[in-house]
Write a protein that holds these residues in place. Structure first.
Motif, PDB file in Angstrom:
ATOM      1  N   GLU A 171      -1.056   6.548  -8.803  1.00 18.89           N
ATOM      2  CA  GLU A 171      -1.405   6.319  -7.486  1.00 18.89           C
ATOM      3  C   GLU A 171      -1.986   4.645  -7.418  1.00 18.89           C
ATOM      4  OE1 GLU A 171      -1.069   8.092  -4.759  1.00 18.89           O
ATOM      5  OE2 GLU A 171       0.505   8.964  -6.026  1.00 18.89           O
ATOM      6  N   THR A 172      -2.371   4.232  -8.529  1.00 20.31           N
ATOM      7  CA  THR A 172      -3.034   2.844  -8.526  1.00 20.31           C
ATOM      8  C   THR A 172      -2.367   1.763  -8.923  1.00 20.31           C
ATOM      9  OG1 THR A 172      -3.717   2.931 -10.871  1.00 20.31           O
ATOM     10  CG2 THR A 172      -5.038   4.108  -9.343  1.00 20.31           C
ATOM     11  N   ASN A 173      -0.874   2.173  -8.802  1.00 19.56           N
ATOM     12  CA  ASN A 173       0.301   1.253  -9.094  1.00 19.56           C
ATOM     13  C   ASN A 173      -0.073  -0.119  -8.205  1.00 19.56           C
ATOM     14  OD1 ASN A 173       3.052  -0.117  -9.414  1.00 19.56           O
ATOM     15  ND2 ASN A 173       2.828   0.784 -11.051  1.00 19.56           N
ATOM     16  N   LEU A 174       0.354  -1.179  -8.544  1.00 20.91           N
ATOM     17  CA  LEU A 174       0.290  -2.353  -7.622  1.00 20.91           C
ATOM     18  C   LEU A 174       1.312  -2.292  -6.466  1.00 20.91           C
ATOM     19  CD1 LEU A 174      -0.483  -5.608  -9.687  1.00 20.91           C
ATOM     20  CD2 LEU A 174      -1.861  -4.663  -7.902  1.00 20.91           C
TER      21      LEU A 174
ATOM     22  N   LYS B 125      -0.249  -0.190  -3.923  1.00 14.58           N
ATOM     23  CA  LYS B 125      -1.231  -1.318  -3.129  1.00 14.58           C
ATOM     24  C   LYS B 125      -0.532  -2.124  -2.055  1.00 14.58           C
ATOM     25  CE  LYS B 125      -4.814  -0.777  -6.772  1.00 14.58           C
ATOM     26  NZ  LYS B 125      -5.810  -1.434  -7.709  1.00 14.58           N
TER      27      LYS B 125
ATOM     28  N   LYS C  72       0.556  -0.273   0.841  1.00 13.43           N
ATOM     29  CA  LYS C  72      -0.267   0.276   1.807  1.00 13.43           C
ATOM     30  C   LYS C  72      -1.049  -1.074   2.386  1.00 13.43           C
ATOM     31  CE  LYS C  72      -1.577   4.194  -0.846  1.00 13.43           C
ATOM     32  NZ  LYS C  72      -2.526   4.743  -1.869  1.00 13.43           N
ATOM     33  N   LEU C  73      -0.985  -2.325   1.825  1.00 11.12           N
ATOM     34  CA  LEU C  73      -1.687  -3.361   2.613  1.00 11.12           C
ATOM     35  C   LEU C  73      -0.860  -3.660   3.640  1.00 11.12           C
ATOM     36  CD1 LEU C  73      -3.831  -5.544   1.701  1.00 11.12           C
ATOM     37  CD2 LEU C  73      -1.996  -7.053   0.759  1.00 11.12           C
TER      38      LEU C  73
ATOM     39  N   ALA D  38       4.825  -6.003  -7.330  1.00 16.26           N
ATOM     40  CA  ALA D  38       3.992  -6.130  -6.100  1.00 16.26           C
ATOM     41  C   ALA D  38       4.515  -6.999  -5.031  1.00 16.26           C
ATOM     42  CB  ALA D  38       2.759  -6.231  -6.525  1.00 16.26           C
TER      43      ALA D  38
ATOM     44  N   LYS E 294      -4.186 -11.248  -2.565  1.00 12.54           N
ATOM     45  CA  LYS E 294      -5.233  -9.885  -2.306  1.00 12.54           C
ATOM     46  C   LYS E 294      -4.684  -8.790  -3.550  1.00 12.54           C
ATOM     47  CE  LYS E 294      -5.531 -10.206   2.787  1.00 12.54           C
ATOM     48  NZ  LYS E 294      -5.636  -9.351   3.848  1.00 12.54           N
ATOM     49  N   LEU E 295      -3.765  -8.805  -4.159  1.00 15.69           N
ATOM     50  CA  LEU E 295      -3.227  -8.186  -4.944  1.00 15.69           C
ATOM     51  C   LEU E 295      -3.471  -8.709  -6.610  1.00 15.69           C
ATOM     52  CD1 LEU E 295       0.193  -7.111  -3.531  1.00 15.69           C
ATOM     53  CD2 LEU E 295      -1.828  -5.919  -3.405  1.00 15.69           C
TER      54      LEU E 295
END
Length: 268
Positions: free
Chosen positions: A61-64, A67, A70-71, A102, A128-129
């Motif tokens: 769930e924390t994989n880039l 992220k 979601k961004l 990402a 941002k990533l």
């Protein structure tokens, strides 16, 4: 939609100074190589993220990749997708595999949903990533400065050369790598170094992380020396390690490494 996020190598890496924000100013040439993961994304009834290939530590769930989704999802109200990542590029190797994954999520979403985001906008989201995520938006050789997320043109042509990258299974965290570095202003800029013949790089192009990591992990120093003994025009650790690469004129030789090592060979 299917795409293949690729790795990069660092041609030189100079840590110049500590920044007020806790990061470091650096200078390096980022060069793309075709050691690739596979990333597939399709519209779906609900969001789903799956992985195969090399095991990725940590909570999925924390994989880039998530992220990155979601961004853009928050800003453009994207519909759900099923995203599958097949991991081939080793982690903790200095090859930028996670950052590439990402950045390619952003690139695929831009095409899949016709967001019409320009390169500058995609790079802004990528920054941002992670510090080197933005490089993989355009995916061409650059001189990276500041945190590694600001780019200058790199005048370099390695056509006719091949590369061997060896990952010995030593996972080096970014924090561990930076803990042993003393920032220092280089005597020669990366632009000046790249103008020199590759035969001279051995004496003038350096990865500052090697100084502290090679004594701690002697196998990395031996790998570098082995690549030179095999005829490499230039050899170095990439990024903050622990992958080591050699650049060869023409086709690289077939080299033998321990079975637990991951090895890639291809044209530049």
């Amino acid at each position: 939609m299917l795409d293949f996020p690729n790795a990069k190598i660092n041609l030189g890496l100079q840590i110049i100074s500590k920044r007020p924000d806790g990061f470091h100013n650096l200078e390096s040439c980022f060069y793309p190589v075709q050691w690739c993961d596979a990333l597939e994304m399709l519209p779906a009834p609900e969001n789903r993220f799956s992985m195969s290939g090399l095991p990725v530590p940590g909570n999925p769930e924390t994989n880039l990749c998530l992220k990155a989704y979601k961004l853009l999802e928050q800003e453009y109200n994207l519909p759900p997708v099923h995203m599958h990542l097949h991991k081939v590029i080793p982690m903790g190797a200095g090859l930028g595999g996670g950052s590439s994954d990402a950045a390619f999520v952003l690139r695929i979403l831009n095409k899949l949903f016709d967001l019409k985001l320009a390169v500058d906008a995609l790079q802004g989201y990528a920054r941002k990533l992670g510090s080197d995520c933005a490089f993989f938006v355009e995916n061409k050789p650059v001189i990276a400065v500041e945190r590694g997320d600001v780019f200058e043109p790199a005048i370099i042509d390695l056509k006719g050369y091949s590369c061997v990258i060896v990952y010995p299974g030593i996972h080096i965290t970014t924090a561990e790598a930076y803990a042993g570095v003393t920032p220092e202003k280089p005597t020669c800029t990366m632009e000046m170094v790249l103008k020199q013949d590759i035969k001279l790089w051995k004496d003038i192009m350096h990865n500052d992380f090697e100084k502290s990591l090679f004594p701690k992990y002697p196998e990395l120093a031996r790998l570098k020396e082995n690549l030179y003994e095999a005829g490499a025009a230039y050899a170095s650790m990439t990024g903050s390690g622990s992958a080591v690469y050699g650049i060869f004129k023409g086709d690289a030789p077939d080299l033998i490494f321990p079975q637990n090592y991951l090895v890639w060979k291809g044209l530049l």
